[in-house]
Design an enzyme around this catalytic site. Structure first.
Site, PDB file in Angstrom:
ATOM      1  N   SER A  52      29.010  37.885  33.748  1.00 47.25           N
ATOM      2  CA  SER A  52      30.259  38.066  33.330  1.00 47.25           C
ATOM      3  C   SER A  52      31.406  37.796  34.328  1.00 47.25           C
ATOM      4  CB  SER A  52      30.421  39.658  33.668  1.00 47.25           C
ATOM      5  OG  SER A  52      31.702  40.125  33.857  1.00 47.25           O
ATOM      6  N   SER A 178      37.697  38.194  48.860  1.00 41.91           N
ATOM      7  CA  SER A 178      38.914  38.513  47.818  1.00 41.91           C
ATOM      8  C   SER A 178      40.215  38.247  48.799  1.00 41.91           C
ATOM      9  CB  SER A 178      38.930  39.915  47.292  1.00 41.91           C
ATOM     10  OG  SER A 178      40.058  40.317  46.897  1.00 41.91           O
ATOM     11  N   TYR A 204      36.663  48.393  48.672  1.00 43.76           N
ATOM     12  CA  TYR A 204      36.617  46.957  48.295  1.00 43.76           C
ATOM     13  C   TYR A 204      36.941  46.141  49.212  1.00 43.76           C
ATOM     14  CZ  TYR A 204      37.431  43.065  45.079  1.00 43.76           C
ATOM     15  OH  TYR A 204      37.399  41.599  44.422  1.00 43.76           O
ATOM     16  N   LYS A 208      35.170  43.397  51.398  1.00 42.76           N
ATOM     17  CA  LYS A 208      35.664  42.122  51.382  1.00 42.76           C
ATOM     18  C   LYS A 208      35.774  41.206  52.853  1.00 42.76           C
ATOM     19  CE  LYS A 208      34.471  41.417  47.042  1.00 42.76           C
ATOM     20  NZ  LYS A 208      33.571  40.491  46.593  1.00 42.76           N
ATOM     21  N   THR A 240      39.204  38.464  34.210  1.00 47.52           N
ATOM     22  CA  THR A 240      37.739  38.689  34.164  1.00 47.52           C
ATOM     23  C   THR A 240      37.725  40.185  33.757  1.00 47.52           C
ATOM     24  OG1 THR A 240      37.309  39.615  36.423  1.00 47.52           O
ATOM     25  CG2 THR A 240      37.216  37.043  35.989  1.00 47.52           C
TER      26      THR A 240
HETATM   27  N1  LIG Z   1      38.669  38.250  39.264  1.00 45.49           N
HETATM   28  C1  LIG Z   1      39.427  38.285  40.238  1.00 45.49           C
HETATM   29  O1  LIG Z   1      40.595  37.924  40.214  1.00 45.49           O
HETATM   30  C2  LIG Z   1      38.795  38.408  41.540  1.00 45.49           C
HETATM   31  C3  LIG Z   1      39.834  38.377  42.696  1.00 45.49           C
HETATM   32  C4  LIG Z   1      39.082  38.235  43.901  1.00 45.49           C
HETATM   33  C5  LIG Z   1      37.792  38.595  44.207  1.00 45.49           C
HETATM   34  N2  LIG Z   1      36.772  38.442  43.028  1.00 45.49           N
HETATM   35  C6  LIG Z   1      35.503  38.707  43.132  1.00 45.49           C
HETATM   36  O2  LIG Z   1      34.781  37.741  42.394  1.00 45.49           O
HETATM   37  C7  LIG Z   1      33.585  38.371  42.045  1.00 45.49           C
HETATM   38  C8  LIG Z   1      33.185  38.550  40.594  1.00 45.49           C
HETATM   39  O3  LIG Z   1      34.352  39.280  40.062  1.00 45.49           O
HETATM   40  P1  LIG Z   1      34.622  39.391  38.316  1.00 45.49           P
HETATM   41  O4  LIG Z   1      36.274  39.596  38.515  1.00 45.49           O
HETATM   42  O5  LIG Z   1      33.927  38.262  37.836  1.00 45.49           O
HETATM   43  O6  LIG Z   1      34.466  40.737  38.027  1.00 45.49           O
HETATM   44  P2  LIG Z   1      33.278  41.236  36.671  1.00 45.49           P
HETATM   45  O7  LIG Z   1      33.421  40.535  35.758  1.00 45.49           O
HETATM   46  O8  LIG Z   1      33.185  42.549  36.588  1.00 45.49           O
HETATM   47  O9  LIG Z   1      31.756  40.685  37.269  1.00 45.49           O
HETATM   48  C9  LIG Z   1      31.058  41.198  38.448  1.00 45.49           C
HETATM   49  C10 LIG Z   1      29.520  41.002  38.143  1.00 45.49           C
HETATM   50  O10 LIG Z   1      29.161  41.805  39.188  1.00 45.49           O
HETATM   51  C11 LIG Z   1      27.815  42.387  38.549  1.00 45.49           C
HETATM   52  N3  LIG Z   1      27.337  43.343  39.662  1.00 45.49           N
HETATM   53  C12 LIG Z   1      27.857  44.347  40.002  1.00 45.49           C
HETATM   54  N4  LIG Z   1      27.123  45.268  40.773  1.00 45.49           N
HETATM   55  C13 LIG Z   1      25.983  44.447  40.715  1.00 45.49           C
HETATM   56  C14 LIG Z   1      24.624  44.767  41.409  1.00 45.49           C
HETATM   57  N5  LIG Z   1      24.464  45.834  42.322  1.00 45.49           N
HETATM   58  N6  LIG Z   1      23.526  43.839  41.243  1.00 45.49           N
HETATM   59  C15 LIG Z   1      23.712  42.873  40.531  1.00 45.49           C
HETATM   60  N7  LIG Z   1      25.010  42.386  39.896  1.00 45.49           N
HETATM   61  C16 LIG Z   1      26.014  43.314  40.114  1.00 45.49           C
HETATM   62  C17 LIG Z   1      28.301  42.847  37.411  1.00 45.49           C
HETATM   63  O11 LIG Z   1      27.283  43.395  36.567  1.00 45.49           O
HETATM   64  P3  LIG Z   1      27.167  44.426  35.391  1.00 45.49           P
HETATM   65  O12 LIG Z   1      28.059  43.565  34.138  1.00 45.49           O
HETATM   66  O13 LIG Z   1      26.128  44.631  35.046  1.00 45.49           O
HETATM   67  O14 LIG Z   1      28.333  45.506  35.909  1.00 45.49           O
HETATM   68  C18 LIG Z   1      29.131  41.716  36.747  1.00 45.49           C
HETATM   69  O15 LIG Z   1      28.346  40.689  36.196  1.00 45.49           O
HETATM   70  C19 LIG Z   1      33.496  39.744  42.792  1.00 45.49           C
HETATM   71  O16 LIG Z   1      32.743  39.823  43.852  1.00 45.49           O
HETATM   72  C20 LIG Z   1      35.079  40.295  42.878  1.00 45.49           C
HETATM   73  O17 LIG Z   1      35.115  40.820  43.980  1.00 45.49           O
HETATM   74  C21 LIG Z   1      37.496  38.650  41.587  1.00 45.49           C
END
Ligand SMILES: NC(=O)c1ccc[n+]([C@@H]2O[C@H](COP(=O)([O-])OP(=O)(O)OC[C@H]3O[C@@H](n4cnc5c(N)ncnc54)[C@H](OP(=O)(O)O)[C@@H]3O)[C@@H](O)[C@H]2O)c1
Length: 321
Positions: A52, A178, A204, A208, A240
């Site tokens: 994802s 983050s 969270y 982080k 996302t």
């Molecule tokens: N998007 C942003 O703006 C943003 C900003 C700052 C930081 N981040 C960081 O970027 C990273 C990715 O986030 P995203 O925005 O892409 O969110 P996302 O689309 O919700 O993706 C998160 C992914 O982590 C997986 N996951 C969660 N718990 C897990 C576990 N215990 N074991 C294995 N996989 C697990 C989820 O799997 P499932 O589909 O099975 O739930 C999903 O594939 C995160 O660490 C987030 O903190 C994102």
């Protein structure tokens, strides 16, 4: 970087919205050199949470640069669906789907053993999996879920994969943190968030911050053994499923200013593939530049706190008594 672009970059970073949004990415991108097309040819990359959002975008870009990519997922069905999408985007790449719930230490141990029984070398390890739960939850092993997912699982996985990471001679480990961590100090006195009123967004951000401290500790631990660089980074704000599901109001407010997943994943991929920045272990990155780890005096931790926290992580994942 020339003076004016550097000044604009710093202003955008400090004023947050311009820097973290798509605007910051588009402004800075003009200064960047493209990565060589085959920079990861023959390399093996692991991306957790790759079904994802940013993880999937990271997997796609790493594969486009030639890497064999392992999608490390907790749900194999979702992993296979992602693999099918990724194979359409990068038809000549090799993707593996590996089941591992990174919040479960037993799973992490089993996965690390299985992977190394089949493959000698890991060149890139991206700790991307992330969660923002509404209420305090514990894993079956008794760890608070954001701590387990963002800190304990990645700490154990990094430790167990060290032999495979060492073998490649130029490995990169990237913790996807983050910008939310800027508001929080290191809570080494209560890593499990057992005290006080629990808030998902605070949990969270606390974990982080811990990822940034952990990446720095790993970089220092590995100083004497070159060949593995450890980084923390933040992706800015990207559209996302994680953001639209967990922060719907924020996603609506930011709307078209949010980065797309490829833009959010850019610095992860650059740290994995670039020779110059990618080998500079121990920094905190955003948009291909090292950034301060603190803007507020009250969030600064001492060396003693960092040591106490690392001891805690080692003990909790079972590396020490
Ligand atoms: N998007 C942003 O703006 C943003 C900003 C700052 C930081 N981040 C960081 O970027 C990273 C990715 O986030 P995203 O925005 O892409 O969110 P996302 O689309 O919700 O993706 C998160 C992914 O982590 C997986 N996951 C969660 N718990 C897990 C576990 N215990 N074991 C294995 N996989 C697990 C989820 O799997 P499932 O589909 O099975 O739930 C999903 O594939 C995160 O660490 C987030 O903190 C994102």
């Amino acid at each position: 970087m020339n003076f004016l672009p550097k000044l604009l970059d710093t202003v955008a970073d400090r004023t947050v919205v311009p820097g973290y949004s798509k605007l910051g990415f588009l402004l800075r991108r003009r200064q960047w050199q493209p990565l060589p097309a085959d920079s990861l040819r023959g390399k093996r990359a692991l991306v957790t949470g790759a079904n994802s959002g940013l993880g999937k975008a990271t997997a796609a870009r790493l594969a486009e640069l030639g890497a064999t990519v392992h999608l490390v997922v907790r749900n194999v069905e979702k992993g296979e669906a992602a693999r099918a999408d990724l194979a359409r985007r990068v038809p000549d790449a090799t993707f593996h789907v590996d089941r591992c719930d990174v919040s479960c230490l037993a799973d992490v141990r089993e996965f690390a053993q299985r992977l190394q029984a089949e493959h000698d070398t890991v060149d890139v390890l991206v700790h991307n999996a992330g969660v923002l739960p509404p209420h305090r939850q514990e894993t079956p092993e008794g760890n608070e879920v954001t701590l387990a997912t963002h800190v304990l699982g990645p700490h154990l996985l990094t430790t167990l994969l060290l032999p495979a990471l060492r073998r490649g001679g130029d490995a990169r480990v990237v913790f996807v943190s983050s910008g939310g961590m800027y508001a929080r100090p290191l809570h080494d006195e209560d890593p499990q968030y057992a005290r006080g009123e629990y808030q998902g967004a605070a949990a969270y951000a606390r974990t982080k911050r811990m990822q940034v401290v952990l990446a720095g500790s790993w970089a220092r631990r590995l100083t004497g053994s070159p060949g593995i660089a450890v980084h923390a980074m933040h992706p800015g704000w990207a559209a996302t499923p994680g953001v639209t599901d967990s922060l719907p109001r924020f996603a609506r407010l930011m709307g078209p200013l949010l980065r797309d997943p490829d833009q959010g994943a850019d610095t992860v991929v650059w740290l994995a593939a670039a020779t110059e920045g990618g080998r500079r272990s121990g920094s905190f990155w955003h948009d291909r530049a090292p950034r301060p780890e603190h803007y507020l005096g009250r969030t600064r931790e001492s060396e003693q706190q960092r040591e106490r926290f690392l001891d805690y992580c080692d003990r909790t994942v079972g590396l020490t008594q």
